[in-house]
Design a protein around this motif. Sequence first.
Motif, short mmCIF file in Angstrom:
data_model
loop_
_atom_site.label_atom_id
_atom_site.label_comp_id
_atom_site.label_asym_id
_atom_site.label_seq_id
_atom_site.Cartn_x
_atom_site.Cartn_y
_atom_site.Cartn_z
N ALA A 45 -10.43 1.89 1.49
CA ALA A 45 -10.21 1.55 0.08
C ALA A 45 -11.42 1.93 -0.76
CB ALA A 45 -9.92 0.06 -0.06
N SER A 46 -12.62 1.84 -0.18
CA SER A 46 -13.80 2.10 -0.99
C SER A 46 -14.20 3.57 -0.95
CB SER A 46 -14.96 1.25 -0.49
OG SER A 46 -15.27 1.60 0.84
N GLY A 82 0.81 -1.20 0.00
CA GLY A 82 0.00 0.00 0.00
C GLY A 82 0.85 1.26 0.00
N PHE A 99 -9.62 -0.98 6.62
CA PHE A 99 -8.97 -0.83 5.34
C PHE A 99 -9.96 -0.92 4.20
CE2 PHE A 99 -5.51 -1.59 8.09
CZ PHE A 99 -4.47 -0.91 7.52
N GLY A 119 -13.87 -4.41 0.19
CA GLY A 119 -13.45 -3.05 -0.10
C GLY A 119 -13.00 -2.88 -1.54
N THR A 120 -12.40 -3.92 -2.10
CA THR A 120 -11.94 -3.85 -3.49
C THR A 120 -13.12 -3.64 -4.43
OG1 THR A 120 -10.20 -5.36 -2.88
CG2 THR A 120 -10.57 -5.04 -5.22
N PHE A 169 -9.48 6.31 -1.07
CA PHE A 169 -8.50 5.99 -2.11
C PHE A 169 -8.97 6.41 -3.50
CE2 PHE A 169 -6.69 2.98 -5.21
CZ PHE A 169 -5.39 3.45 -5.20
N CYS A 196 -4.99 -0.69 -1.11
CA CYS A 196 -5.65 0.57 -1.45
C CYS A 196 -6.12 1.26 -0.19
CB CYS A 196 -6.82 0.33 -2.39
SG CYS A 196 -6.32 -0.46 -3.90
N GLY A 197 -6.50 0.48 0.80
CA GLY A 197 -6.92 1.06 2.07
C GLY A 197 -5.76 1.80 2.72
N THR A 198 -4.58 1.19 2.67
CA THR A 198 -3.39 1.84 3.22
C THR A 198 -3.20 3.21 2.59
OG1 THR A 198 -2.34 -0.31 3.42
CG2 THR A 198 -0.91 1.60 3.48
N MET A 237 -14.46 -0.22 -4.01
CA MET A 237 -13.60 0.75 -4.69
C MET A 237 -13.94 0.83 -6.17
SD MET A 237 -9.50 0.54 -5.00
CE MET A 237 -9.42 -0.88 -6.08
N ALA A 272 -7.63 -4.77 -1.18
CA ALA A 272 -8.34 -3.88 -0.26
C ALA A 272 -7.38 -3.33 0.79
CB ALA A 272 -9.49 -4.61 0.43
#
Lengths: 88, 615
Positions: free
Chosen positions: B502-503, B83, B498, B566-567, B506, B258-260, B570, B255
């Motif tokens: 991510a959703s 991330g 996260f 979350g992916t 990011f 991208c969350g990071t 996103m 997730a």
Amino acid sequence: MSKLPTEQAKRDYWSQSIKWVLILLSIWFLASFGCGILFRTWLDENFPKIGNAPFGFWMAQQGSIIIFVLILIAYANVMARLDKNLER
Amino acid sequence: MSQNAWNFLFIGLSFAAYIFIAIRSRAGSTKEYYTAGGGVSPLTNGMATAADWMSAATFISMAGSLSISGYDGSRFLMGWTGGFVLLTVLMVPFLRKFGKATVPDFVGDRYYSQTARLVAVICAIFICLTYIMGQMRGVGIVFAQLFGIEIWLGVIIGGSIVFFYAGLGGMKGITYTQVAQYTVMAFAYTLPAVFIAMTLTGNVIPQLGFIGDYQGADGSVPFLEKLNNINTELGFAQYTDGSLSTIDMFCITAALMCGTAGLPHVIVRFFTVKDVKAVRKSAYWTLSFIAVIYLTAPTVGSFARVNLIEKLHDTSYADAPQWMKDFETTGQLAWVDKNNDGKIQYFGKGKSESKKDNAVFAGKTPSFNGSGDEAERGDHGQRLVKNEIATNNPNELWFGADMMVMASPHMGNTPKWVIALLMAGCIAAALSTAAGLLLVLSTAISHDLMKKIIKPDLTDKEEMRWARIASFGALVVGSFFAINPPSEFVAKTVAFAFGLAASSFFPTLLMGIFFKRINKYGGISGMVCGISFTLLYIIYFQFGLPGLGKGTPADYLFGISPEGIGTIGMLLNFAVAFIVSHFTPATPKHIKELVENIRFPRAAPGEAESAPVNH
């Protein structure tokens, strides 16, 4: 004081930065999602082991992290060079 | 010197150092409170970010999760380091150039709308609250371990300490405290690993021992082979094989990554350095410091697993080592003598009738009858659990993933001061992250909500007071959920935060920087759709929704667990933002110029150099 960068120079700077970001992100993707997840099973079977660890497993737990650090060092250097070009 | 004396010495010393630093560098103005004044060196900021980043979940639970799930645990390793690549090349240099104090600030200005700002504030509060629960529980676990008390009491003690110094110090205090905390953490994590690596593999460097040979009583075998053999013998999957489906593994890792890159408390850390160039440098320092611990975690986890099984499996309870009984006292471990032979047996799913389940008892965690001296004991002196015993499998040993790191130095017979150092490290990890999160929570409320939306004429002093009140409120809520955790492991609770980041942040930040065409309608609707979809999915599978009931894994969308959703959230955010922007009026010219401007690290001559943070 440095000269004002021309519009052309700015456009070049931005397209160069995008190019480098894409290159580095493809390495990032290959090292993590590629070696560590998508092709892991195949790599475990067909690639030489790292020490006693199967290749894909090692990439997922150790190799990818080392590559990430290298990517960031490369990014800082490349961008510093691009910044310099823009100011000239 | 006894173990307790060592513990108190190390923890006392580290606390004295943190409080000394916090008082020396406490914030005097909002600028110092939010971004430490903006002149922190890249190396210092790198260390502080690493400490901020490595939460109690990383420090305490990650190696445990790795040790239980083997290859599957790689999602945490790759997710939480990879991330940073996204964060560095796509986010922070541009956000730093923009030069505002908080993430909702950027969202509000870039999407030229108070609604966008408000949505961003709500997202930030949600994410940080989810995350802080895991931290508070981590603090609770350490204190429970340390004083032999129940976890809830530990949470309350830890919470009070965090409030004292994070509320007081602001970003300036936190930054310098975190440097000290990183140092403690790095030594605390790697030293026990070195000791254990030496006894197990004869190699001083744990990472080499991990891929080297195991030195057992019956000669040396490759370490990972040894681990795989133990696992399969007891009915577990091979350590180097995973059990998650590829798509789930992919989505969870994505997730986490991208969350990071969308976590507000990490992003704001980069607002404390001088300029864009310093941001980039600081980013690689940060990741290098993080890598020190992340490269060690898989070794700690795998060593601990071998040790645990060798020391406990088929050992009679009477002969079991003292540390096992200590963890039983704190409720992090339980043994149920199903076959009445007085010996501990530990088996995997492969040994059960259904091949699917190796639960020792019904429910996720054991509940015991009585505690302390009143604890009810069985024939062999073990603590009795109230839960209904699962009889379809022979597994008798339950332990939380949380105990692995704490137990590993005991298992490896390391010196007492190393164990004490580890305790100090655990506390440092939980405190530093909780402090960083509290800061974001309090600024989201004082700066973004009060100052920018509700009451623009707030004075500097009042804003600071709001910040401190908000951090107290956040702690109370966080502690409540830490005592009644909605999810099994610390690491898992955090994984949801996260997914939420991510959703929401990011994609919104990414589009804000790279796509000028995304207007306020697209930005807002994307963010709302992304986070609500993810949140509802998580709630549906974790708690159940009114009218719909609770989902089972069979209902997972494409087989993706709530951790990885979350992916999808996103992708939904991106899709909604592009479609809505396409059908609504174009972004105004001055916003396009703003975006143009943040893409170049230096200010044009005549324009003010991006001063850190004006309000």
